[in-house]
Design a protein around this motif. Sequence first.
Motif, PDB file in Angstrom:
ATOM      1  N   LEU A  10      -7.264   8.249   7.015  1.00 41.21           N
ATOM      2  CA  LEU A  10      -8.328   7.450   7.532  1.00 41.21           C
ATOM      3  C   LEU A  10      -9.562   7.008   6.840  1.00 41.21           C
ATOM      4  O   LEU A  10      -9.956   5.937   6.365  1.00 41.21           O
ATOM      5  CB  LEU A  10      -8.894   7.764   8.930  1.00 41.21           C
ATOM      6  N   LYS A  11     -10.085   8.284   6.163  1.00 41.52           N
ATOM      7  CA  LYS A  11     -11.080   8.419   5.377  1.00 41.52           C
ATOM      8  C   LYS A  11     -10.697   7.592   3.906  1.00 41.52           C
ATOM      9  O   LYS A  11     -11.570   6.630   3.191  1.00 41.52           O
ATOM     10  CB  LYS A  11     -11.585   9.713   4.895  1.00 41.52           C
ATOM     11  N   LYS A  12      -9.511   7.885   3.367  1.00 39.19           N
ATOM     12  CA  LYS A  12      -9.169   7.122   2.231  1.00 39.19           C
ATOM     13  C   LYS A  12      -9.132   5.692   2.491  1.00 39.19           C
ATOM     14  O   LYS A  12      -9.396   4.785   1.549  1.00 39.19           O
ATOM     15  CB  LYS A  12      -7.518   7.635   1.921  1.00 39.19           C
ATOM     16  N   ALA A  13      -8.421   5.140   3.611  1.00 40.21           N
ATOM     17  CA  ALA A  13      -8.615   3.729   4.083  1.00 40.21           C
ATOM     18  C   ALA A  13      -9.851   3.059   4.001  1.00 40.21           C
ATOM     19  O   ALA A  13     -10.096   2.091   3.521  1.00 40.21           O
ATOM     20  CB  ALA A  13      -7.733   3.461   5.080  1.00 40.21           C
ATOM     21  N   MET A  14     -10.866   3.994   4.919  1.00 42.20           N
ATOM     22  CA  MET A  14     -11.978   3.312   4.867  1.00 42.20           C
ATOM     23  C   MET A  14     -12.785   3.092   3.695  1.00 42.20           C
ATOM     24  O   MET A  14     -13.731   2.436   3.325  1.00 42.20           O
ATOM     25  CB  MET A  14     -12.967   4.210   5.739  1.00 42.20           C
ATOM     26  N   LEU A  15     -12.529   4.158   2.360  1.00 38.76           N
ATOM     27  CA  LEU A  15     -13.028   3.878   1.170  1.00 38.76           C
ATOM     28  C   LEU A  15     -12.767   2.589   0.517  1.00 38.76           C
ATOM     29  O   LEU A  15     -13.288   2.094  -0.043  1.00 38.76           O
ATOM     30  CB  LEU A  15     -12.546   4.987   0.261  1.00 38.76           C
ATOM     31  N   GLN A  16     -11.512   2.432   0.778  1.00 35.54           N
ATOM     32  CA  GLN A  16     -10.972   1.096   0.442  1.00 35.54           C
ATOM     33  C   GLN A  16     -11.654  -0.455   1.128  1.00 35.54           C
ATOM     34  O   GLN A  16     -11.882  -1.151   0.368  1.00 35.54           O
ATOM     35  CB  GLN A  16      -9.653   0.778   0.589  1.00 35.54           C
ATOM     36  N   TYR A  17     -11.945   0.001   2.309  1.00 38.66           N
ATOM     37  CA  TYR A  17     -12.318  -1.272   3.073  1.00 38.66           C
ATOM     38  C   TYR A  17     -14.176  -1.386   3.015  1.00 38.66           C
ATOM     39  O   TYR A  17     -14.311  -2.635   3.331  1.00 38.66           O
ATOM     40  CB  TYR A  17     -11.845  -1.108   4.515  1.00 38.66           C
ATOM     41  N   LEU A  18     -14.525  -0.411   2.989  1.00 38.69           N
ATOM     42  CA  LEU A  18     -16.041  -0.432   2.936  1.00 38.69           C
ATOM     43  C   LEU A  18     -16.793  -0.343   1.907  1.00 38.69           C
ATOM     44  O   LEU A  18     -17.953  -0.628   1.736  1.00 38.69           O
ATOM     45  CB  LEU A  18     -16.538   0.726   3.858  1.00 38.69           C
ATOM     46  N   LEU A  19     -16.092   0.011   0.685  1.00 38.18           N
ATOM     47  CA  LEU A  19     -16.583  -0.238  -0.486  1.00 38.18           C
ATOM     48  C   LEU A  19     -15.930  -1.187  -1.268  1.00 38.18           C
ATOM     49  O   LEU A  19     -14.776  -1.532  -1.008  1.00 38.18           O
ATOM     50  CB  LEU A  19     -16.640   1.211  -1.215  1.00 38.18           C
ATOM     51  N   THR A  20     -16.465  -1.463  -2.296  1.00 36.68           N
ATOM     52  CA  THR A  20     -16.034  -2.641  -3.253  1.00 36.68           C
ATOM     53  C   THR A  20     -15.882  -2.469  -4.757  1.00 36.68           C
ATOM     54  O   THR A  20     -16.332  -1.398  -5.164  1.00 36.68           O
ATOM     55  CB  THR A  20     -16.411  -4.031  -3.108  1.00 36.68           C
ATOM     56  N   THR A  21     -15.376  -2.940  -5.457  1.00 30.93           N
ATOM     57  CA  THR A  21     -14.975  -2.771  -6.765  1.00 30.93           C
ATOM     58  C   THR A  21     -16.126  -3.750  -7.690  1.00 30.93           C
ATOM     59  O   THR A  21     -16.540  -4.554  -7.141  1.00 30.93           O
ATOM     60  CB  THR A  21     -13.795  -3.066  -7.585  1.00 30.93           C
ATOM     61  N   GLU A  22     -16.398  -3.703  -8.913  1.00 29.01           N
ATOM     62  CA  GLU A  22     -17.100  -4.732  -9.632  1.00 29.01           C
ATOM     63  C   GLU A  22     -16.662  -6.078  -9.684  1.00 29.01           C
ATOM     64  O   GLU A  22     -17.518  -6.978 -10.033  1.00 29.01           O
ATOM     65  CB  GLU A  22     -17.342  -3.918 -11.298  1.00 29.01           C
ATOM     66  N   LYS A  23     -15.313  -6.292  -9.582  1.00 27.99           N
ATOM     67  CA  LYS A  23     -14.844  -7.374  -9.606  1.00 27.99           C
ATOM     68  C   LYS A  23     -14.932  -8.424  -8.221  1.00 27.99           C
ATOM     69  O   LYS A  23     -14.924  -9.407  -8.327  1.00 27.99           O
ATOM     70  CB  LYS A  23     -13.305  -7.498  -9.953  1.00 27.99           C
ATOM     71  N   LYS A  24     -15.357  -7.567  -7.176  1.00 27.72           N
ATOM     72  CA  LYS A  24     -15.477  -8.315  -5.891  1.00 27.72           C
ATOM     73  C   LYS A  24     -16.908  -8.178  -5.253  1.00 27.72           C
ATOM     74  O   LYS A  24     -17.529  -7.111  -5.588  1.00 27.72           O
ATOM     75  CB  LYS A  24     -14.709  -7.920  -4.706  1.00 27.72           C
ATOM     76  N   SER A  25     -17.518  -9.362  -5.055  1.00 25.46           N
ATOM     77  CA  SER A  25     -18.997  -9.192  -4.644  1.00 25.46           C
ATOM     78  C   SER A  25     -19.547  -8.345  -3.268  1.00 25.46           C
ATOM     79  O   SER A  25     -20.488  -8.195  -3.007  1.00 25.46           O
ATOM     80  CB  SER A  25     -19.784 -10.456  -4.617  1.00 25.46           C
ATOM     81  N   ALA A  26     -18.348  -8.077  -2.506  1.00 23.41           N
ATOM     82  CA  ALA A  26     -18.658  -7.657  -0.911  1.00 23.41           C
ATOM     83  C   ALA A  26     -17.296  -6.705  -0.815  1.00 23.41           C
ATOM     84  O   ALA A  26     -16.088  -7.332  -1.186  1.00 23.41           O
ATOM     85  CB  ALA A  26     -19.138  -8.541  -0.197  1.00 23.41           C
TER      86      ALA A  26
END
Length: 352
Positions: A159-175
């Motif tokens: 769950l934590k791993k998934a939330m890292l993917q959903y609640l944070l973003t990369t430099e290529k995406k603005s949100a």
Amino acid sequence: MNLPLLTISARYGWMTQQSRFSASIAGREKKNYTLLKKHQLSYNHGNSKVANYGTVYELTDYDEALVPKVYHSFSLTSENSSKFIESYFHTKKLDAQLRKFIASTARMDGLLNISFDDFMKVKLFAPERCEQSKISRIINLIEKLITLQQRKLEQLKQLKKAMLQYLLTTEKKSAPLIRNKNYNNKWDTTTFSKLLNYERPENYIVTNTNYRKNGIPVLTANKSFILGYTNESNVYNKGEAIIFDDFTLENKFVNFPFMIKSSAIKILTSKVNYSLYFIFQLLQHTKFIKEGHARHYISVVQKQTVRIPPSYEEQESISDTFSRIQSLIKLQQNKIDQYTTLKKYLLQKIFI
């Protein structure tokens, strides 16, 4: 024979060769393997930190399997319970007898060369089958509880791993993909050098590594985290910090006074208007390219481009979500530790 090929891990018990070695090592003809049937046992006279004098495991998950002939494999008379015998060996109460057999033989290929005849001489105390069965049921129950709690722990980590993917973003995406409805601004592009201050560790390195049982914790950034405790006075006590291993890139969030052992540790704190716990999650989420056995913080980490919410409140909101999940993970790990301690206690008290 098209049967599972198994090996014994002192820590995890029976494992398929595929899961342990990522391949089958039996060879095409499987000459050095023997057939083991359900409820039969094998003694792996190996040598490891987990089981210095080997371990006995009952086959429970398969009706039949192939196991190495180097193991001492055997079945029991109808008067005895396989689980009882397996548990008996795990108490380590029989290690003294096994040690005597090892003393008279040589170590071979990393194995403790105990012969099958010597192994059969091991003496143990066993009650009647009825009592053995009751003891086995207790041990089985605790082991099932531990397994269930471990599954819950893995689910929380996923769950934590998934939330890292959903609640944070990369430099290529603005949100990010999921966001609080109160915030809609694009995330800022920045680097870790603009988010963090770092301090060298020399002032906080412990001088005496003969650790105490209490006092100020001595930390490392790797899995062990707390190495021990000290009564030395040069303590880091400036509030929240991230300890970062310059070689391995491992890091830990710390919110209590501490000292450290290694000069490879950098102590990171946030600059004004940035949430340190949010930046800690960014460090967990960001993939860095290692440069061998080099110091990475200045050459790699500081230059890394990341995105961060412009609002401190949004940073804290996301941090709170991760903090709650981490608290659940810690509680779950505590449950596992308690059940494991209970099992060890019972193994010592039930068996002679």
